[in-house]
Structure formats: C-alpha cells, structure tokens
Design a protein around this motif. Structure first.
Motif, mmCIF file in Angstrom:
data_model
loop_
_atom_site.group_PDB
_atom_site.id
_atom_site.type_symbol
_atom_site.label_atom_id
_atom_site.label_comp_id
_atom_site.label_asym_id
_atom_site.label_seq_id
_atom_site.Cartn_x
_atom_site.Cartn_y
_atom_site.Cartn_z
ATOM 1 N N THR A 1 19.419 -15.869 -19.535
ATOM 2 C CA THR A 1 19.917 -15.635 -20.885
ATOM 3 C C THR A 1 19.099 -14.501 -21.503
ATOM 4 O O THR A 1 17.984 -14.209 -21.066
ATOM 5 N N ASP B 1 24.659 -18.940 -21.262
ATOM 6 C CA ASP B 1 25.124 -19.177 -22.629
ATOM 7 C C ASP B 1 26.162 -18.158 -23.086
ATOM 8 O O ASP B 1 26.750 -18.301 -24.168
ATOM 9 N N SER C 1 16.144 -21.847 -19.999
ATOM 10 C CA SER C 1 17.485 -22.254 -19.571
ATOM 11 C C SER C 1 17.660 -21.960 -18.084
ATOM 12 O O SER C 1 17.046 -21.027 -17.553
#
Length: 521
Positions: free
Chosen positions: A88, A41, A67
């Motif tokens: 992340t 991200d 994620s």
C-alpha cells in the motif's frame, strides 16, 4: 560496540521523526515509477493534497501495523515467473522512511566490492572492477558465477531480526505482513518480498561479509545477490571457495543453485549483469598470465531482446504517426546506449542502428505501397551530420523530432568508484564531482539539460537532491516566457518534475522568498 548501536538507534529515532525525513519519504513514494500501482487497499496518491496527511501520520508509528502485500508475477527472460509484492502507499512511505535510517548504517558495514542498491554504486562499477582484475597480466583466470537459489524467498527471518539494526517491532511488521493472492491471505515465515523499498537494502546487508570470508585468496565482485569469485584454478574454486560460500549462506538460510553456479575459464567467456566478459587470443598482448586482450561487450541475449522489442513497437505502430513512433523508440535506444556506452560497443551500436533502419524502412514501404521509394525516402528521412537516413516527423506542435542514432554514441570509459562513504562530510566534494561527471556524458539529457546539470553541479536547486535518479526532469524559466524571459542558460534551471510543479503553484511568501534566494524565481 553495544554502545555504538545504542547511539545508532537514537539517531535513527531522531531521523524518522523529523519532518524533513518524513516529507522526503513521501516524496520518494510519490515520484517512484510505480506510484500509480495500488496495494491491496486500492489507494494511490493522485494529488499533492493526498500526501500531506501521510507526512503527519508518519510521526507516530507506535501502533503501526503493516498491511499484506498484493502479490503479482512478472515474466523473467528464461520464461519463469518472479513474484513481486505490491505494498500500500502508506506502507511504502513507512519503508522509505526507515530505508533513510538504515542506508547510512549499511554503508558503514558494506563490503568494498559490493555495488548493488548502494548510493552512487552501479552495475558499471562491478563491471569495471572485473575488467581491471581479469585483464591484468597477473590476473587469476578462473571465475565462479554464483547464483543463490530463491534468494529473496528463503532469506532467514531470524538472521534478519538479529543482524539488521532498525526498530525490531517495525522490522517484524515488514517481515510478517504476509501476502494476498487470489483473495487468499498467506503468512510469510521466511524471505523478504521483492518490490519492497527496504528489501534490497536488507538483501545486500545479508551478504556483507562474503568478501572478507573469501579474501585474500580470492577476489569477489557482487551486485546484490549476484556475485563472481575469481580464483587461480577450477579445483581451487570448487574445493576451497564453494565450501566457504556454502557455509556463509547456510547461516542466512540460503544455498547455492548448483545448476546455475558455473566455473569458467576467462577465454571461454561468461555473463554478468548484462555484460559479456571474455579474453580473446592476441599474440601481441601475451604477458604473464595474460594470453590476449580482455574485452567486455553487451550480452548477445540483450542485443537480441532489444531488437525483438523494437520490432514489436514498430509493428504495433503502423497506424500511428512517425513522430509518435520516434517518441516511443528514442527512450529505449537512448537507455540502451547509456547502459552499454562504457564497454566495447562501437560496432554493435552501428549494427543495431542498421537493423533498426531495416525494420523502419520495411514498415514504411508496406504502409505506403503507392509511393515511389525515392519520394518516400525524401518525405520520411533527413540528412543529419552526413547521414541521409535519419527518420524524422513533426509532433502536434509542429516541432521536428528525429530518431536517436545509436551509432553516434560516444564510448566513454567508466571510472571505478573509490570505496568511500558518501555520508561522511570529508567525501562530499568527491561525490559532488562524480555527479557532475556522470551528467556531463549522459545521453539521457539533451544538450541544454546537460549544460544546466553541470552548471548546477548535479543538484536540483529546489529540493537540493541529486538530479540523477528515476525522477523526470524539466527545464524551468526563472523569468517566465510570458514576461519576456529568454531561453538563455542564465534564465533556466533544471528541476525535478515534481519540484517544477511546486515552483509553479506555490503562493506561500516564505517559500517564495527562499526560492528567490536560490535563484529559482
């Protein structure tokens, strides 16, 4: 037994929902050396304000969805590449939180001779244990160096789900998150990503029980997935120990790498965790099965790698100031000395110091061709404790900095850690003393920092956490220098860098009152 795990699950739930644990998890992520490397991200936490919302978000993980990790590759010493998974920041915080809940359970179940990724344990404990048992007059003389083929990549998800005692839905999210490489998404059906915060704990727990399956016939020392098995003969290790290991690993979806799994007699020498173990012939020391003196030294390849790295830094710093070059070299020299100061390294430290001096002198002569050698020596080197060739320079503030002399490092023998659980109250004093002893001899701290660390019993007075770890440390003045505060020890405190920032900027009267009570301000 089932009732015990129900209680464990209840305690874990209480822990991960507590504010203290959530704040500590976020802190661990923010202060980690990789906190500036983003996941898929692209988000990193630059300011403390970025962290506060995450502490609240961690309270309810009922809808948590992990994620995919960003996969990168790092070059290994043998030229091959090792895949790493970059999570992340939020996923790291979730894993750090559940790592806090899993670590006490792992400690209760761990093998007594397992030293990897456990509180207070280190490679030095594995080293000294092997030195003690292989240097004994009654020692077994043959060693099996175990190497597991693609350990992290092939560890069975089914085994993990059945045997790792944390919330199964959260655990499934960690395992099945997948990874992203070259903008392509790949699923993960086996293995745990290297680089994850909780992966080392899971990996270590996966091999717990190996020691019990081999003892008492054999001795085992293990650091994560690297292990050594000691036996009486080559045939015994090959025909008895290896089948037991194969069966144990197969249950976890693992297998030995036969090309790298070696069986060696101790007089031939073997490598383990960066150390070189060997029995050297000595007729005066023959006793029982002992045929000489058993020594542990730094691995020759590690010495070569250090000198190559230093040579590259010196070569790339020709246009930089001497002070800047020294600030680049000192952490490397200190870190190397800190790691190997507990083994037979005195001559090697002197040799490395001499080689470093040769590289520096050669670079300075080329850089200052028009200056006579005697003048150059006087302008770049100073006398310190009888050594006339200590490189020095001045930083931007005019302070003199000198190159760390590895040859002056005092050899301090490492004492084997007792097989105690650090989470039990009755063992608190033992581990507190252990922290103090470790800081007392550390070359990573200067004289002032070392004195403060010992005075504080190895703890930061702001967060009460250990000063030993990956976090940077800073000296804090209780009475600020602008208010005529002195540099005397009674007016100084050794704090984590992040704790020092909080002390400097916090204005909340309740927090300030607590810090006054601890003597920080």
């Amino acid at each position: 037994m089932k009732g015990e795990f129900v209680k464990v699950a209840q305690l874990q739930t209480i822990l991960v929902r507590s504010f203290g644990a959530r704040a500590l998890a976020v802190r661990k992520v923010k202060t980690n050396t990789g906190h500036k490397t983003p996941g898929i991200d692209g988000v990193i936490w630059k300011k403390p304000e970025d962290c506060f919302p995450i502490i609240g978000k961690l309270k309810d993980l009922s809808k948590y969805k992990a994620s995919p990790v960003r996969r990168i590759y790092i070059l290994k010493a043998n030229g091959t590449k090792r895949p790493l998974g970059i999570l992340t920041m939020y996923d790291r915080a979730v894993q750090a939180l559940w790592a806090l809940a899993l670590t006490p359970v792992a400690e209760c179940r761990a093998d007594t001779r397992s030293y990897g990724f456990r509180p207070y344990r280190s490679t030095k404990d594995a080293m000294i244990y092997l030195k003690l048992i292989l240097g004994s007059p009654t020692s077994k003389r043959w060693v099996l160096e175990g190497d597991i083929s693609k350990f992290f990549d092939t560890l069975s998800h089914d085994w993990i789900m059945d045997n790792i005692p944390i919330d199964k839905r959260i655990l499934m999210e960690f395992l099945k998150a997948g990874y992203k490489e070259d903008n392509n998404l790949f699923e993960t059906e086996i293995g745990v990503p290297q680089g994850n915060l909780i992966s080392p704990i899971i990996a270590s727990m996966a091999l717990d029980g190996l020691q019990a399956s081999l003892e008492p016939k054999f001795r085992v020392a293990r650091y994560a997935d690297d292990f050594v098995v000691v036996g009486k003969s080559k045939e015994e290790l090959q025909d008895v120990a290896t089948p037991i290991i194969d069966k144990f690993l197969a249950e976890r979806g693992l297998k030995l790498n036969l090309d790298k799994t070696l069986i060696t007699e101790i007089s031939e020498g073997f490598n383990f965790l960066g150390f070189y173990f060997k029995e050297y012939p000595d007729s005066n020391r023959v006793k029982g099965s002992k045929q000489g003196i058993f020594l542990v030294k730094p691995m020759p390849s590690k010495v070569k790698g250090l000198l190559i790295r230093i040579k590259e830094i010196i070569r790339d710093s020709k246009k930089h100031s001497t002070a800047l070059l020294i600030t680049k070299l000192n952490p490397i020299l200190r870190g190397w000395a800190e790691y190997y100061r507990c083994v037979t390294s005195t001559r090697l430290f002197s040799y490395v110091g001499w080689r470093v001096w040769l590289l520096l002198w050669s670079m300075l002569r080329k850089k200052h061709r028009g200056i006579p050698h005697r003048t150059l020596a006087r302008s770049k080197f100073m006398k310190v404790e009888g050594n006339n060739w200590v490189l020095f320079g001045e930083d931007t503030k005019g302070n003199k900095v000198t190159l760390y002399q590895m040859g002056w490092t005092t050899i301090t023998r490492h004492h084997l850690l007792k097989p105690l659980n650090p989470f039990l109250v009755e063992n608190a004093e033992y581990f507190e003393n252990l922290r103090s002893k470790g800081l007392k001899h550390s070359v990573d701290l200067n004289k002032q920092q070392r004195a403060l660390a010992i005075k504080q019993k190895g703890s930061c007075p702001v967060c009460l956490d250990s000063l030993i770890g990956n976090e940077s440390l800073e000296v804090h003045h209780v009475i600020p220098r602008k208010d005529n505060g002195t540099n005397a020890l009674y007016n100084l405190r050794l704090l984590h860098k992040e704790c020092h920032k909080l002390v400097t900027h916090t204005k909340d009267p309740r927090i300030l009152a607590g810090r006054r009570g601890r003597g920080v301000i």
